[in-house]
Design a protein around this motif. Structure first.
Motif, PDB file in Angstrom:
ATOM      1  N   UNK A  71       0.819  -1.215   0.000  1.00 40.95           N
ATOM      2  CA  UNK A  71       0.000   0.000   0.000  1.00 40.95           C
ATOM      3  C   UNK A  71       0.853   1.266   0.000  1.00 40.95           C
ATOM      4  N   UNK A  72       0.437   2.236  -0.805  1.00 42.64           N
ATOM      5  CA  UNK A  72       1.050   3.560  -0.821  1.00 42.64           C
ATOM      6  C   UNK A  72      -0.051   4.585  -1.062  1.00 42.64           C
ATOM      7  N   UNK A  73      -0.229   5.504  -0.115  1.00 36.86           N
ATOM      8  CA  UNK A  73      -1.291   6.513  -0.233  1.00 36.86           C
ATOM      9  C   UNK A  73      -1.125   7.352  -1.502  1.00 36.86           C
ATOM     10  N   UNK A  74       0.119   7.725  -1.794  1.00 39.65           N
ATOM     11  CA  UNK A  74       0.394   8.543  -2.978  1.00 39.65           C
ATOM     12  C   UNK A  74      -0.002   7.818  -4.259  1.00 39.65           C
ATOM     13  N   UNK A  75       0.336   6.528  -4.351  1.00 40.12           N
ATOM     14  CA  UNK A  75       0.011   5.754  -5.549  1.00 40.12           C
ATOM     15  C   UNK A  75      -1.497   5.581  -5.717  1.00 40.12           C
ATOM     16  N   UNK A  76      -2.211   5.363  -4.615  1.00 40.28           N
ATOM     17  CA  UNK A  76      -3.666   5.221  -4.692  1.00 40.28           C
ATOM     18  C   UNK A  76      -4.328   6.534  -5.095  1.00 40.28           C
ATOM     19  N   UNK A  77      -3.763   7.649  -4.650  1.00 33.74           N
ATOM     20  CA  UNK A  77      -4.285   8.958  -5.057  1.00 33.74           C
ATOM     21  C   UNK A  77      -4.067   9.177  -6.560  1.00 33.74           C
ATOM     22  N   UNK A  78      -2.923   8.729  -7.065  1.00 29.86           N
ATOM     23  CA  UNK A  78      -2.642   8.824  -8.494  1.00 29.86           C
ATOM     24  C   UNK A  78      -3.617   7.969  -9.301  1.00 29.86           C
ATOM     25  N   UNK A  79      -3.876   6.760  -8.825  1.00 24.25           N
ATOM     26  CA  UNK A  79      -4.793   5.853  -9.517  1.00 24.25           C
ATOM     27  C   UNK A  79      -6.214   6.401  -9.560  1.00 24.25           C
ATOM     28  N   UNK A  80      -6.650   7.006  -8.456  1.00 24.93           N
ATOM     29  CA  UNK A  80      -8.025   7.502  -8.360  1.00 24.93           C
ATOM     30  C   UNK A  80      -8.201   8.893  -8.970  1.00 24.93           C
ATOM     31  N   UNK A  81      -7.097   9.489  -9.445  1.00 22.94           N
ATOM     32  CA  UNK A  81      -7.174  10.819 -10.038  1.00 22.94           C
ATOM     33  C   UNK A  81      -7.351  11.922  -9.011  1.00 22.94           C
ATOM     34  N   UNK A  82      -6.984  11.656  -7.758  1.00 23.73           N
ATOM     35  CA  UNK A  82      -7.148  12.636  -6.690  1.00 23.73           C
ATOM     36  C   UNK A  82      -5.814  13.199  -6.196  1.00 23.73           C
ATOM     37  N   UNK A  83      -4.773  13.067  -7.008  1.00 22.82           N
ATOM     38  CA  UNK A  83      -3.443  13.507  -6.586  1.00 22.82           C
ATOM     39  C   UNK A  83      -3.398  15.006  -6.294  1.00 22.82           C
ATOM     40  N   UNK A  84      -4.131  15.793  -7.071  1.00 29.12           N
ATOM     41  CA  UNK A  84      -4.132  17.249  -6.874  1.00 29.12           C
ATOM     42  C   UNK A  84      -5.291  17.724  -6.008  1.00 29.12           C
ATOM     43  N   UNK A  85      -6.073  16.797  -5.494  1.00 24.37           N
ATOM     44  CA  UNK A  85      -7.190  17.165  -4.628  1.00 24.37           C
ATOM     45  C   UNK A  85      -6.672  17.767  -3.322  1.00 24.37           C
TER      46      UNK A  85
END
Length: 225
Positions: A71-85
């Motif tokens: 698990x990596x929070x940053x990678x999951x944010x990238x996958x979900x398109x929420x990296x810039x949220x």
């Protein structure tokens, strides 16, 4: 190479602000510190090819990294398109922005304002994630604005000295310590709890002193006359 490997570690274990700051700083270092235009063009071409390859296989690469390292929070944010949220940061920034006044509120006062605005208890993580909003709120528009302008002038003066000096060691120090902190301070963390703020400030003064001392030594005859 060490910086790129460190970025990979940050991507797995760290926050978005740190990795964004690192990417920008490394890019600036390679583009601005290289004396050889051929090297610059080569770096741009290689970087563009790598970015294009990554973009085409983006999800596949992330899935492979997750399967390999977990698990990596940053990678999951990238996958979900929420990296810039903003993740609630925009609300905190609005609370602080609307409460800025000419008179200072005091150090750590922004934490109290955010807690009241959100209706929760005060804790150490409640800051606006923006250096200049912190300065303006804590020290007031006049003094906080002066501190912000002074900081920008110091960073610009140091950057100018690094570009003129064209010393690879000074460039690495500037981009890895000063620019990384400055970029990160716009989107993440707080200068009051981030040790990098003191390191970045000290690095600026050290670089300027080194350049000044070398200039005096080089032009010693002029000074003696």
């Amino acid at each position: 190479i060490t910086s790129i490997l460190a970025l990979f570690a940050i991507m797995l274990l760290g926050a978005r602000g740190a990795i964004a700051a690192g990417i920008v700083s490394i890019t600036l270092y390679f583009l601005l510190s290289s004396k050889n235009s051929i090297k610059k063009v080569s770096l741009i071409l290689i970087g563009s090819i790598l970015l294009l390859t990554t973009a085409i296989n983006f999800k596949r690469i992330i899935y492979c990294i997750i399967q390999k390292f977990g698990y990596s929070r940053t990678l999951y944010l990238l996958l979900s398109g929420q990296f810039t949220d903003g993740g609630g940061r925009n609300i905190r920034q609005e609370i602080v922005k609307n409460s800025i006044s000419f008179l200072p509120h005091g150090i750590f006062s922004d934490r109290i304002a955010i807690a009241k605005g959100l209706g929760i208890q005060v804790n150490s993580a409640l800051y606006p994630h923006n250096l200049f909003l912190e300065l303006l709120y804590q020290y007031g528009i006049i003094f906080g604005g002066f501190l912000g302008a002074l900081l920008l002038a110091l960073i610009f003066k140091t950057w100018k000295a690094v570009l003129i000096k064209k010393n690879s060691h000074l460039s690495i120090i500037f981009y890895s310590l000063v620019m990384t902190f400055f970029i990160k301070s716009m989107i993440s963390s707080s200068y009051l709890v981030d040790y990098a703020s003191g390191i970045a400030l000290g690095a600026c003064f050290s670089i300027l002193n080194i350049v000044k001392d070398e200039y005096i030594k080089t032009n010693a005859d002029k000074f003696y006359k």
